[in-house]
Design a protein around this motif. Sequence first.
Motif, mmCIF file in Angstrom:
data_model
loop_
_atom_site.group_PDB
_atom_site.id
_atom_site.type_symbol
_atom_site.label_atom_id
_atom_site.label_comp_id
_atom_site.label_asym_id
_atom_site.label_seq_id
_atom_site.Cartn_x
_atom_site.Cartn_y
_atom_site.Cartn_z
ATOM 1 N N ALA A 242 50.597 78.562 23.310
ATOM 2 C CA ALA A 242 49.252 78.048 23.074
ATOM 3 C C ALA A 242 48.545 78.955 22.074
ATOM 4 C CB ALA A 242 48.458 77.975 24.372
ATOM 5 N N ASP A 243 47.816 78.364 21.140
ATOM 6 C CA ASP A 243 47.025 79.114 20.169
ATOM 7 C C ASP A 243 45.560 78.748 20.392
ATOM 8 O OD1 ASP A 243 46.335 80.723 18.001
ATOM 9 O OD2 ASP A 243 46.607 79.102 16.549
ATOM 10 N N VAL A 244 44.843 79.634 21.084
ATOM 11 C CA VAL A 244 43.451 79.370 21.460
ATOM 12 C C VAL A 244 42.530 79.822 20.329
ATOM 13 C CG1 VAL A 244 41.618 79.931 23.102
ATOM 14 C CG2 VAL A 244 43.971 79.573 23.916
ATOM 15 N N GLY A 245 41.681 78.908 19.860
ATOM 16 C CA GLY A 245 40.853 79.185 18.690
ATOM 17 C C GLY A 245 41.666 79.043 17.425
ATOM 18 N N THR A 246 42.407 77.956 17.320
ATOM 19 C CA THR A 246 43.404 77.808 16.258
ATOM 20 C C THR A 246 42.798 77.653 14.868
ATOM 21 O OG1 THR A 246 45.511 76.698 15.773
ATOM 22 C CG2 THR A 246 43.647 75.283 16.371
ATOM 23 N N GLY A 247 41.542 77.197 14.772
ATOM 24 C CA GLY A 247 40.891 77.092 13.457
ATOM 25 C C GLY A 247 41.588 76.116 12.530
ATOM 26 N N THR A 248 42.206 76.636 11.473
ATOM 27 C CA THR A 248 42.948 75.804 10.517
ATOM 28 C C THR A 248 44.344 75.458 11.010
ATOM 29 O OG1 THR A 248 43.835 77.735 9.371
ATOM 30 C CG2 THR A 248 41.734 76.868 8.576
ATOM 31 N N GLY A 249 44.748 76.044 12.137
ATOM 32 C CA GLY A 249 46.096 75.822 12.649
ATOM 33 C C GLY A 249 47.165 76.592 11.917
ATOM 34 N N VAL A 250 46.783 77.510 11.039
ATOM 35 C CA VAL A 250 47.783 78.174 10.190
ATOM 36 C C VAL A 250 48.741 79.031 11.023
ATOM 37 C CG1 VAL A 250 46.244 80.138 9.652
ATOM 38 C CG2 VAL A 250 48.120 79.541 8.084
ATOM 39 N N TRP A 251 48.239 79.717 12.062
ATOM 40 C CA TRP A 251 49.133 80.524 12.911
ATOM 41 C C TRP A 251 50.068 79.601 13.688
ATOM 42 C CZ3 TRP A 251 50.554 81.192 17.990
ATOM 43 C CH2 TRP A 251 51.196 82.391 18.316
ATOM 44 N N ALA A 252 49.516 78.554 14.285
ATOM 45 C CA ALA A 252 50.330 77.626 15.074
ATOM 46 C C ALA A 252 51.428 76.998 14.229
ATOM 47 C CB ALA A 252 49.434 76.542 15.684
ATOM 48 N N LEU A 253 51.081 76.570 13.024
ATOM 49 C CA LEU A 253 52.071 75.957 12.140
ATOM 50 C C LEU A 253 53.133 76.967 11.717
ATOM 51 C CD1 LEU A 253 49.704 73.792 9.941
ATOM 52 C CD2 LEU A 253 51.672 72.925 11.217
ATOM 53 N N ASP A 254 52.732 78.196 11.477
ATOM 54 C CA ASP A 254 53.682 79.225 11.059
ATOM 55 C C ASP A 254 54.691 79.514 12.171
ATOM 56 O OD1 ASP A 254 54.789 80.926 9.240
ATOM 57 O OD2 ASP A 254 53.080 82.281 9.089
ATOM 58 N N HIS B 256 47.447 73.582 33.062
ATOM 59 C CA HIS B 256 47.541 74.808 33.847
ATOM 60 C C HIS B 256 49.000 75.245 34.032
ATOM 61 C CE1 HIS B 256 43.302 74.669 35.883
ATOM 62 N NE2 HIS B 256 43.270 74.388 34.597
ATOM 63 N N SER B 257 49.234 76.546 33.889
ATOM 64 C CA SER B 257 50.564 77.151 34.096
ATOM 65 C C SER B 257 51.634 76.472 33.246
ATOM 66 C CB SER B 257 50.953 77.089 35.587
ATOM 67 O OG SER B 257 50.008 77.779 36.369
ATOM 68 N N THR B 258 51.292 76.163 32.005
ATOM 69 C CA THR B 258 52.181 75.422 31.103
ATOM 70 C C THR B 258 52.833 76.307 30.050
ATOM 71 O OG1 THR B 258 50.854 73.420 31.377
ATOM 72 C CG2 THR B 258 52.272 73.509 29.445
ATOM 73 N N PHE B 259 52.191 77.414 29.694
ATOM 74 C CA PHE B 259 52.596 78.157 28.508
ATOM 75 C C PHE B 259 53.181 79.535 28.835
ATOM 76 C CE2 PHE B 259 49.325 75.174 27.208
ATOM 77 C CZ PHE B 259 49.939 74.561 26.115
ATOM 78 N N ASP B 260 54.202 79.897 28.059
ATOM 79 C CA ASP B 260 54.817 81.222 28.178
ATOM 80 C C ASP B 260 54.000 82.284 27.445
ATOM 81 O OD1 ASP B 260 57.595 80.477 29.373
ATOM 82 O OD2 ASP B 260 57.360 79.110 27.675
ATOM 83 N N ILE B 261 53.329 81.862 26.376
ATOM 84 C CA ILE B 261 52.521 82.772 25.559
ATOM 85 C C ILE B 261 51.204 82.083 25.228
ATOM 86 C CG2 ILE B 261 52.362 84.037 23.362
ATOM 87 C CD1 ILE B 261 55.474 83.892 23.242
ATOM 88 N N VAL B 262 50.109 82.816 25.389
ATOM 89 C CA VAL B 262 48.812 82.349 24.909
ATOM 90 C C VAL B 262 48.331 83.334 23.847
ATOM 91 C CG1 VAL B 262 46.398 81.902 25.452
ATOM 92 C CG2 VAL B 262 48.181 81.177 27.046
ATOM 93 N N HIS B 263 48.155 82.813 22.643
ATOM 94 C CA HIS B 263 47.677 83.618 21.521
ATOM 95 C C HIS B 263 46.187 83.365 21.331
ATOM 96 C CE1 HIS B 263 47.005 84.094 17.024
ATOM 97 N NE2 HIS B 263 47.419 85.290 17.382
ATOM 98 N N ILE B 264 45.421 84.457 21.260
ATOM 99 C CA ILE B 264 43.976 84.398 21.018
ATOM 100 C C ILE B 264 43.709 85.255 19.794
ATOM 101 C CG2 ILE B 264 41.679 84.845 21.991
ATOM 102 C CD1 ILE B 264 43.126 84.975 24.768
ATOM 103 N N ALA B 265 42.891 84.795 18.880
ATOM 104 C CA ALA B 265 42.671 85.587 17.663
ATOM 105 C C ALA B 265 41.247 85.446 17.141
ATOM 106 C CB ALA B 265 43.662 85.189 16.566
#
Length: 300
Positions: free
Chosen positions: A73-85, A135-144
Amino acid sequence: MGSSREEEAKAEVFHESDVPYALDRAGYTASGRLVFQHYLWNDITGNLIHPDILADLTATTTPTDSDVQLNVADVGTGTGVWALDVARRSGTHGIKFNVHGFDISDDQFPPDYLLPSNCLLSVSDALATPLEELHSTFDIVHIAHFACVRALGEDPSPVIAHALALLKPGGWIQWDEWARDDQGKVPLVTQAPSPRCDWVLDVSSKIFPRWLLDIAGHLSKHGMLEAARHDSEPPDYLLPGCTMMWYLTADEVVRFGFDEPTKSAFLDALMVAYAETRDKSITAMFKTCSMSVVGKKPKC
C-alpha cells in the motif's frame, strides 16, 4: 530584502493559513516537483523499499520456491510515481508486487490506461479508518512526505493507526521524509558565509512539525517492533538537485500555506537566499538527506 521585511516574516512565522495541506495539488509544477523528488530520492537511497523489510519478508523462502507475492500500500500516493515504480519492478529478484496507492484526492493521479494490471489507485483518507475489506491486507505500507499535512498537528497517530489497520500481522511500515537534525534543520554546505540561507533554513525548522524528529518513537508507542530510522546522505554531485528540490518545496509551502504579509516576506527571503546559492563565491547548497523509518507489526 530589507531588515524590516525579514523581522516581519520572523514575527509572523506561525501566522499560517488554515489549510489542512500546505502544498498544491492542481498545478503542473507541484506534480512535476513530486516526480523530480521521487527520482532524486531513488538516486540518494538506491532503493524503493528498504532492504531490511524485503530481507525479513523473504526470509522464509528457498531458491526452489515460486516468486514471493507481496501486497504493498502507498498511503498519500500523490502522482502515483512511487506506486508505479514499485509495480513495474514486479518479478525482479524473485519478488512480485501488487501495489495499491491511496490519496485523499485523485487530482494528481495518472490516467487509468497507464496503470499496469498490478497497480491500482484509489481515493482514501489517511487520517480515517480504512475500509474494512482492506484491513490486514498488505505486507508493506509505504507512507511518504506527510510533513505538510497540517491536519495532523503534532500527532501522527491517525496515519499510524490507518497504516496498522491495513497491515497484515508481521507486515512493515516504511515512512519516508526528508531528514533533519535534532533542531529540525537541514545541513548547509557553503564556501563562504551565507546569512540569508542560514535564515531561511532556521525559519523552515520552526515551520515543520516536531514529530518528524522521532517517527521511530511514535511507531514504537503504537506497538511496532524493530522501529528504526535510516538516513542516507546525498553524494556531492546531487547537492545541486537537492538544493533545487528544497527551493521548489519551500516556494510551494509558502505560496499555499501562508497568508499575507508573511507570504511575500518569505518569498522575498527565498529569492535573496537563492542569490547566495548562485553566487560562485558562496554557492550555498542544502544537503537534504533522505530518512526512511521502518517498523514491524507484531504477528499476534
